[in-house]
Design a protein around this motif. Sequence first.
Motif, PDB file in Angstrom:
ATOM      1  N   ILE A 205      90.508  51.709  19.590  1.00 22.12           N
ATOM      2  CA  ILE A 205      91.620  52.007  18.677  1.00 22.12           C
ATOM      3  C   ILE A 205      91.111  52.177  17.251  1.00 22.12           C
ATOM      4  CG2 ILE A 205      93.750  51.094  17.667  1.00 22.12           C
ATOM      5  CD1 ILE A 205      94.208  49.647  20.369  1.00 22.12           C
ATOM      6  N   LEU A 273     100.014  52.013  23.763  1.00 21.57           N
ATOM      7  CA  LEU A 273      99.025  53.088  23.772  1.00 21.57           C
ATOM      8  C   LEU A 273      99.364  54.147  24.819  1.00 21.57           C
ATOM      9  CD1 LEU A 273      95.691  51.072  23.425  1.00 21.57           C
ATOM     10  CD2 LEU A 273      96.771  52.490  21.676  1.00 21.57           C
ATOM     11  N   LEU A 287      99.701  51.887  16.446  1.00 25.44           N
ATOM     12  CA  LEU A 287      98.446  51.594  15.749  1.00 25.44           C
ATOM     13  C   LEU A 287      98.612  50.421  14.792  1.00 25.44           C
ATOM     14  CD1 LEU A 287      97.221  55.224  14.946  1.00 25.44           C
ATOM     15  CD2 LEU A 287      96.286  53.668  16.667  1.00 25.44           C
ATOM     16  N   SER A 290      98.621  47.302  16.977  1.00 26.50           N
ATOM     17  CA  SER A 290      97.320  47.124  17.631  1.00 26.50           C
ATOM     18  C   SER A 290      96.264  46.599  16.671  1.00 26.50           C
ATOM     19  CB  SER A 290      96.848  48.449  18.241  1.00 26.50           C
ATOM     20  OG  SER A 290      97.767  48.928  19.198  1.00 26.50           O
ATOM     21  N   SER A 336      85.704  58.004  25.879  1.00 28.70           N
ATOM     22  CA  SER A 336      86.762  58.392  24.946  1.00 28.70           C
ATOM     23  C   SER A 336      86.296  59.517  24.023  1.00 28.70           C
ATOM     24  CB  SER A 336      87.205  57.181  24.111  1.00 28.70           C
ATOM     25  OG  SER A 336      86.126  56.666  23.363  1.00 28.70           O
ATOM     26  N   SER A 340      88.141  63.060  23.886  1.00 28.78           N
ATOM     27  CA  SER A 340      88.694  63.526  22.606  1.00 28.78           C
ATOM     28  C   SER A 340      88.241  64.936  22.271  1.00 28.78           C
ATOM     29  CB  SER A 340      88.274  62.556  21.485  1.00 28.78           C
ATOM     30  OG  SER A 340      88.826  61.281  21.699  1.00 28.78           O
ATOM     31  N   LEU A 349      93.263  57.426  23.797  1.00 31.96           N
ATOM     32  CA  LEU A 349      93.907  56.140  23.556  1.00 31.96           C
ATOM     33  C   LEU A 349      94.926  55.809  24.646  1.00 31.96           C
ATOM     34  CD1 LEU A 349      94.460  55.915  19.685  1.00 31.96           C
ATOM     35  CD2 LEU A 349      92.660  54.914  21.084  1.00 31.96           C
ATOM     36  N   SER A 350      95.627  56.809  25.137  1.00 31.56           N
ATOM     37  CA  SER A 350      96.585  56.563  26.219  1.00 31.56           C
ATOM     38  C   SER A 350      95.882  56.063  27.477  1.00 31.56           C
ATOM     39  CB  SER A 350      97.377  57.834  26.531  1.00 31.56           C
ATOM     40  OG  SER A 350      98.257  58.145  25.490  1.00 31.56           O
TER      41      SER A 350
END
Length: 382
Positions: A205, A273, A287, A290, A336, A340, A349-350
């Motif tokens: 995150i 998320l 966010l 988190s 990730s 991305s 993030l999901s």
Amino acid sequence: MYLYFLSQGLTFTQVVLLEVAYNLTTLIGEVPTGYISDRFGRRPSLLIGSIMITLTLIGIGFASSFFGLLVLFVCWSMGYNFRSGSEDAWLYDSLTDNEWSDRFAHVRGRGEAIALVIGAGASVIGGYVAGFNLAYPFFLAAAIMAVGVGVVLTMPEPTSYQSADTDRLQFRESVDVIKRTIGIRRIRAFVLYYFVLFAAVLYIISIFLQPVFETAVLELGAPEGTVEPLLGWFYAVISLFAAALSYHTGKIYETIGIKGWFLTVPFIIGFGLTTIWFVPVLAIPVLLVSRSVVETSRSLAIQHINSHVGTVGRASVLSAMAMVSSVTVIPFQLGSGIISDVASPLLALSLAGIACIVGSALLLVVSSPLQSTETTVKAASD
């Protein structure tokens, strides 16, 4: 930081590779630097770390290539290696001198609350300074870190550390203390639950907060030139929320306890998320929450680990926990980063949220990481 890297022409994958280099250095350096702290003192370790971080921040402000940043991230990680276990070990030992060790979460939480409130103001200033040049906040951070070097010089070694028989402590003995701590089944399960899974999700995150925030505010209609100042204000709000939580860490520990916190918070974060891929504007409150729980979660986790280890070897054990996180977050980072670049940080993030929910549920069923235990690990000299 990440907007600065992207402005230098780095891809998301390269940004993640910088973080991987950071964590691989943590893997290699945490236990040896923890041993140095246990063997030679908390203050020398903190001093070395603070100097290294100061110099690294200056270097990042001048860096202009991926490979230059790669070297600097290795140095940055080593600086934090020297500090990571030593900070909490120094505090816990200092509280032990006054028979206040059970108030570690309370005191650490209050200290983090003060830091976060100050950080809120720094975030706003940093956001506007970054509007002129994204490198300038690094120079300001280095100047403040240099003041910290002076502060460390005024910090005494705790009496409980000085009275412990550390002169003959061998590296092998530090490793034995780590093994005995991890040998407790419920501690081992808790390490998997927090230091492996939840801490990794929180780390991801932090990496993608800035590009995801940029996507969300632009979708809400914010002019493109206002992103950096808005980001500074957003970090300020995060710091204030985090400070409020951190200030009450002791109360959280006494009321809902470590079990209550870690039974609920990972699932709340995971669910939040998961939703942002479908509704991107929800990224802003998700966010916010988190990032606000990071320090309180860490304080409670360290309180739990501290209660199972003696003075001699404490920094080594806490450094080993950081090492575990640094290893296990690497697959999350690489995956990730690729996702991305191929799709978007929102999807990354999901998917991290889904992993948090599913992984936490499986660990709760299989290993009971939050079941209380009275077992205490003693260091070799205790």
